[in-house]
Design an enzyme around this catalytic site. Structure first.
Site, PDB file in Angstrom:
ATOM      1  N   GLU A  15     -18.116  33.998  -6.591  1.00 41.16           N
ATOM      2  CA  GLU A  15     -16.871  33.967  -5.818  1.00 41.16           C
ATOM      3  C   GLU A  15     -16.117  35.295  -5.931  1.00 41.16           C
ATOM      4  O   GLU A  15     -15.370  35.662  -5.028  1.00 41.16           O
ATOM      5  CB  GLU A  15     -15.984  32.805  -6.296  1.00 41.16           C
ATOM      6  CG  GLU A  15     -16.603  31.451  -5.991  1.00 41.16           C
ATOM      7  CD  GLU A  15     -16.014  30.311  -6.784  1.00 41.16           C
ATOM      8  OE1 GLU A  15     -16.080  29.166  -6.306  1.00 41.16           O
ATOM      9  OE2 GLU A  15     -15.491  30.528  -7.904  1.00 41.16           O
ATOM     10  N   MET A 177     -13.048  21.838  -9.992  1.00 40.18           N
ATOM     11  CA  MET A 177     -12.895  21.768 -11.448  1.00 40.18           C
ATOM     12  C   MET A 177     -11.807  22.679 -12.024  1.00 40.18           C
ATOM     13  O   MET A 177     -11.745  22.828 -13.238  1.00 40.18           O
ATOM     14  CB  MET A 177     -14.255  22.099 -12.103  1.00 40.18           C
ATOM     15  CG  MET A 177     -15.358  21.183 -11.609  1.00 40.18           C
ATOM     16  SD  MET A 177     -16.987  21.532 -12.309  1.00 40.18           S
ATOM     17  CE  MET A 177     -16.731  21.105 -14.016  1.00 40.18           C
ATOM     18  N   ASP A 201     -20.724  21.464  -0.820  1.00 44.60           N
ATOM     19  CA  ASP A 201     -21.560  20.256  -0.961  1.00 44.60           C
ATOM     20  C   ASP A 201     -20.684  19.047  -0.671  1.00 44.60           C
ATOM     21  O   ASP A 201     -19.474  19.174  -0.502  1.00 44.60           O
ATOM     22  CB  ASP A 201     -22.120  20.176  -2.393  1.00 44.60           C
ATOM     23  CG  ASP A 201     -21.011  20.098  -3.426  1.00 44.60           C
ATOM     24  OD1 ASP A 201     -20.576  18.994  -3.734  1.00 44.60           O
ATOM     25  OD2 ASP A 201     -20.544  21.164  -3.906  1.00 44.60           O
TER      26      ASP A 201
HETATM   27  N1  SAH Z   1     -22.609  27.910 -10.833  1.00 44.70           N
HETATM   28  C1  SAH Z   1     -22.570  27.140 -12.053  1.00 44.70           C
HETATM   29  C2  SAH Z   1     -22.006  25.744 -11.944  1.00 44.70           C
HETATM   30  C3  SAH Z   1     -20.719  25.693 -11.293  1.00 44.70           C
HETATM   31  S1  SAH Z   1     -19.911  24.167 -11.459  1.00 44.70           S
HETATM   32  C4  SAH Z   1     -23.966  27.016 -12.562  1.00 44.70           C
HETATM   33  O1  SAH Z   1     -24.871  26.797 -11.752  1.00 44.70           O
HETATM   34  O2  SAH Z   1     -24.099  27.125 -13.754  1.00 44.70           O
HETATM   35  C5  SAH Z   1     -19.251  23.981  -9.870  1.00 44.70           C
HETATM   36  C6  SAH Z   1     -18.165  24.939  -9.439  1.00 44.70           C
HETATM   37  O3  SAH Z   1     -17.952  24.750  -8.066  1.00 44.70           O
HETATM   38  C7  SAH Z   1     -16.812  24.682 -10.097  1.00 44.70           C
HETATM   39  O4  SAH Z   1     -16.124  25.889 -10.248  1.00 44.70           O
HETATM   40  C8  SAH Z   1     -16.102  23.728  -9.134  1.00 44.70           C
HETATM   41  O5  SAH Z   1     -14.742  24.073  -8.983  1.00 44.70           O
HETATM   42  C9  SAH Z   1     -16.832  23.894  -7.798  1.00 44.70           C
HETATM   43  N2  SAH Z   1     -17.464  22.688  -7.210  1.00 44.70           N
HETATM   44  C10 SAH Z   1     -18.242  22.728  -6.098  1.00 44.70           C
HETATM   45  N3  SAH Z   1     -18.715  21.513  -5.805  1.00 44.70           N
HETATM   46  C11 SAH Z   1     -18.219  20.656  -6.736  1.00 44.70           C
HETATM   47  C12 SAH Z   1     -18.401  19.265  -6.972  1.00 44.70           C
HETATM   48  N4  SAH Z   1     -19.177  18.514  -6.192  1.00 44.70           N
HETATM   49  N5  SAH Z   1     -17.756  18.704  -8.034  1.00 44.70           N
HETATM   50  C13 SAH Z   1     -16.984  19.468  -8.839  1.00 44.70           C
HETATM   51  N6  SAH Z   1     -16.805  20.805  -8.677  1.00 44.70           N
HETATM   52  C14 SAH Z   1     -17.416  21.410  -7.639  1.00 44.70           C
END
Ligand code: SAH
Length: 240
Positions: A15, A177, A201
């Site tokens: 981001e 989150m 998503d």
């Molecule tokens: N990129 C990281 C994981 C990110 S967690 C990895 O792969 O290790 C998800 C991030 O996207 C968080 O910052 C949250 O704010 C946002 N996000 C997107 N879709 C989400 C969902 N379905 N539930 C919760 N947070 C979501």
């Protein structure tokens, strides 16, 4: 003309990368394991930072932006899971209200999401910034945009039953989150705040796969909106 300092807070490297492409960086400052990039974006002074995923990271980072960098307003952009049938990956949700969906004192008689001894249930975003974010998103008609509540919790939601519950119980359009904890810190410090999220998503069973596929598109959408919005902010009242 001198412009107020804007804090731009994101959760993930992906981001920030698009923002850094347009940021004229002056210096980088390390605090609490985070890198604060101080510079100019669209000719306006900004501090941009990755806070990391989750509410504690986001709250800590927000307080540093306010106490050490003296930002006068704060914008959170990033990706989120869409809730409800009308929200699809690529769409933009601009928050007018934020709630921590995993705050649960219901055994003590409080509604789910209500913080203990706080006079408000949800954190409202700044009305001027909300108006400008809406105007900026109208400049990119290829993406649908929605204004409504976003809910935050320390969980990646990838479950259609939970997504449905969040949609119905909180009347929320998206889940993520970080932003409700940023909103809480801004509320306590009386700093204007807006949250703009692009949908990566649908918070359902395939969310992790959609997340991987749509995050680059969603990040690009949110960053286009930010670029349109920052110049519009010159007219907004801010703390001095
Ligand atoms: N990129 C990281 C994981 C990110 S967690 C990895 O792969 O290790 C998800 C991030 O996207 C968080 O910052 C949250 O704010 C946002 N996000 C997107 N879709 C989400 C969902 N379905 N539930 C919760 N947070 C979501």
């Amino acid at each position: 003309m001198s412009h107020p300092l804007t804090g731009i807070i994101v959760a993930m490297q992906e981001e920030l990368e698009v923002i850094l492409q347009s940021l004229v960086k002056e210096r980088t400052v390390q605090r609490a394991g985070m890198e604060f990039h101080v510079g100019h974006y669209a000719d306006r002074p900004v501090v941009a930072v990755i806070c990391g995923v989750g509410k504690v990271n986001a709250a800590l980072c927000t307080q540093i932006l306010i106490s050490e960098f003296h930002v006068q307003r704060l914008i959170n952009i990033g990706v989120a899971g869409g809730l409800g049938p009308m929200i699809q990956p690529g769409d933009i949700v601009i928050a007018d209200s934020l709630v921590q969906h995993d705050m649960d004192l219901s055994p003590l008689g409080l509604p789910k999401g209500q913080l203990y001894r706080l006079e408000v249930f949800d954190f409202k975003t700044d009305p001027h910034l909300l108006e400008l974010a809406t105007q900026a998103s109208a400049q990119i008609p290829q993406h649908k945009h929605f204004v409504g509540r976003i809910v935050t919790g320390d969980q990646f939601v990838a479950n259609p039953t939970q997504a449905q519950q969040l949609y119905q119980h909180f009347d929320a359009l998206a889940c993520e989150m970080e932003s409700a904890s940023i909103a809480q810190v801004c509320y306590l410090n009386q700093i204007p705040f807006i949250c703009i999220r692009s949908i990566s998503d649908n918070a359902n069973t395939g969310a992790h796969m959609d997340f991987a596929e749509f995050t680059p598109i969603a990040v690009a959408n949110a960053s286009t909106l930010l670029q349109n919005m920052i110049p519009l902010c010159d007219s907004v009242p801010h703390v001095v």
